[in-house]
Scaffold this active site. Sequence first.
Site, PDB file in Angstrom:
ATOM      1  N   THR A  87       0.960  -1.117   0.009  1.00 17.77           N
ATOM      2  CA  THR A  87      -0.016   0.028  -0.121  1.00 17.77           C
ATOM      3  C   THR A  87       1.005   1.176  -0.058  1.00 17.77           C
ATOM      4  O   THR A  87       0.702   2.095  -0.741  1.00 17.77           O
ATOM      5  CB  THR A  87      -0.977  -0.035   1.356  1.00 17.77           C
ATOM      6  OG1 THR A  87      -1.515  -1.322   1.354  1.00 17.77           O
ATOM      7  CG2 THR A  87      -2.019   0.798   0.927  1.00 17.77           C
TER       8      THR A  87
ATOM      9  N   ARG B   2      -2.158   5.176   6.865  1.00 19.66           N
ATOM     10  CA  ARG B   2      -2.463   3.675   7.643  1.00 19.66           C
ATOM     11  C   ARG B   2      -2.265   3.995   9.048  1.00 19.66           C
ATOM     12  O   ARG B   2      -1.228   4.468   9.510  1.00 19.66           O
ATOM     13  CB  ARG B   2      -1.547   2.848   7.033  1.00 19.66           C
ATOM     14  CG  ARG B   2      -1.732   1.394   7.769  1.00 19.66           C
ATOM     15  CD  ARG B   2      -1.230   0.264   7.179  1.00 19.66           C
ATOM     16  NE  ARG B   2      -1.750  -0.179   5.967  1.00 19.66           N
ATOM     17  CZ  ARG B   2      -1.388  -1.091   5.326  1.00 19.66           C
ATOM     18  NH1 ARG B   2      -0.391  -1.986   5.822  1.00 19.66           N
ATOM     19  NH2 ARG B   2      -2.026  -1.634   4.365  1.00 19.66           N
TER      20      ARG B   2
HETATM   21  N1   CP Z   1      -2.373  -5.682   0.793  1.00 13.58           N
HETATM   22  C1   CP Z   1      -1.899  -4.930   1.667  1.00 13.58           C
HETATM   23  O1   CP Z   1      -2.214  -3.920   2.524  1.00 13.58           O
HETATM   24  O2   CP Z   1      -0.265  -5.017   1.971  1.00 13.58           O
HETATM   25  P1   CP Z   1       0.617  -4.169   2.950  1.00 13.58           P
HETATM   26  O3   CP Z   1       0.296  -4.427   4.053  1.00 13.58           O
HETATM   27  O4   CP Z   1       1.923  -4.801   2.611  1.00 13.58           O
HETATM   28  O5   CP Z   1       0.422  -2.719   2.536  1.00 13.58           O
END
Ligand code: CP
Length: 313
Positions: free
Chosen positions: A62, A111
Amino acid sequence: MSSDVNFFGKDIVSMRDFSRKDVEYIMDLAEEMLPYAKGEKRTKCLEGKILGNLFFEPSTRTRMSFESAAYRLGLHVMDVTQTSMTSITKGETLADTIRMVDTYCDAIVLRHPNEGAARLAANVADSPVINAGDGAGSHPTQTLLDLFTMKRSKGSIDDLNIVLLGDLKYGRTVHSLSHALTMFGAKLTFVAPESLQMPHDIIESLKSKGCNPYMTDDLNDVIQDADVLYVTRIQRERFPDPNEYKKVAGMYRVNNEALRESKKDLIVMHPLPRVDEIAPEVDSTEHAKYFEQAFNGIPIRMALLASVMGGEL
Ligand code: CP
């Protein structure tokens, strides 16, 4: 842009804020973004603008695909990858941090380990906030790239028979995705041990939209009819008790033997990262779509950034 779809200045917090028309608009724009995402064509449609890419929880896909999407659009990126390098370690609240970042950039990607963090950020920031995953809450940009992958692989999402497998309790991607799939009349099957089945409130919400998911703990029961098998990792980091994790760890492993009775054109998806729930031998089969799915994060996130920040190709 379709006259009744306008994302300019909007926050992207939950798939619940999207209509089918909105989803289709973003997927159509992502299709146009594909040659730019691959570097075959160039655009600077967001040149001079700044993106704040704030990741207070680990991420590979992400974070990096948002960064790649931003550069492909001509944006500058301010990246935070470690809470320990911010004044949050001195006691600053998330709300105050967001208020500051809001004055330094034109859009914020966030995030955060806490469910509801993106909604809080959206409430205090004037710039658009994009939820890049909030705890066990939701992950709307992942859902959009999942839908885009299904559409590109199967031609249409309508009426697909979709099996979601693994940690349906803590896996935020399946929460957002199952809600979005109700817009397309998909038939949903949830395969998980009882302790990790889809939360009751999500089941009730799906039922209120006319979707009656079938639930089982046995993949063999349902694999024959599946058009899409969406596998998820058991989310070890979200278990309050490590012993509870040990009871379910390694419970499902999708390998070529498990897929023997499947349709030839079944696609296997996974938001990644995977641990051991898909055997590497599946990677070289026609079923495997998870690496293409991860790439699709770039055109989808380009489409979202261009839409909320006002960039036109
Ligand atoms: N799919 C996904 O959110 O992967 P990451 O945690 O690596 O961002």
